[in-house]
Scaffold this motif. Structure first.
Motif, short mmCIF file in Angstrom:
data_model
loop_
_atom_site.label_atom_id
_atom_site.label_comp_id
_atom_site.label_asym_id
_atom_site.label_seq_id
_atom_site.Cartn_x
_atom_site.Cartn_y
_atom_site.Cartn_z
N THR A 73 0.16 -1.50 0.09
CA THR A 73 -0.34 -0.11 -0.44
C THR A 73 0.88 1.52 -0.02
O THR A 73 1.83 1.89 0.29
CB THR A 73 -0.80 -0.19 1.01
N ALA A 74 0.27 2.37 -0.56
CA ALA A 74 0.69 3.56 -0.30
C ALA A 74 0.60 4.69 0.70
O ALA A 74 0.12 3.88 1.17
CB ALA A 74 0.44 3.88 -1.40
N ALA A 75 1.81 4.70 1.09
CA ALA A 75 2.23 5.73 2.62
C ALA A 75 1.71 6.98 2.20
O ALA A 75 1.02 7.76 0.58
CB ALA A 75 3.91 5.87 2.76
N THR A 76 0.58 7.29 3.37
CA THR A 76 0.75 8.65 3.52
C THR A 76 1.26 9.49 4.22
O THR A 76 1.30 9.26 5.47
CB THR A 76 -1.12 8.27 4.21
N ILE A 77 0.82 10.45 3.65
CA ILE A 77 1.38 11.75 4.06
C ILE A 77 1.01 12.57 4.16
O ILE A 77 0.04 13.72 3.85
CB ILE A 77 2.82 12.34 2.77
N THR A 78 0.82 13.34 5.47
CA THR A 78 0.19 14.53 6.01
C THR A 78 1.22 15.13 5.99
O THR A 78 2.19 15.47 6.93
CB THR A 78 -0.41 13.84 7.57
#
Length: 72
Positions: A2-7
């Motif tokens: 899964t792709a990382a979520t960047i905040t």
């Protein structure tokens, strides 16, 4: 995988505009009036020329806005 979520930690005027749905000129006007605080990060003690708006500051500015629009 899964792709990382960047905040986002901070925003440029353009990305703050995209995040809020307000125009870049409205974001800049809020910063110029002091309603929205901007920061100028440092690199090796040198202050960068590009202002950024912290995520929490942008959220605070939106949150503290009026809950309804006044009519004249």
């Amino acid at each position: 995988m899964t792709a990382a979520t960047i905040t986002a930690v901070s925003y440029s005027y353009e990305t703050a505009s995209a995040a809020t749905g307000l125009s870049v000129s409205q974001i800049k006007a809020a910063a110029a009036s002091g309603d929205l605080a901007v920061r100028y990060p440092k690199v090796s003690g040198r202050v960068l020329a590009k202002p950024v708006i912290e995520h929490a500051e942008l959220a605070r500015w939106i949150r503290e806005g009026a809950t309804e629009r006044r009519t004249a």
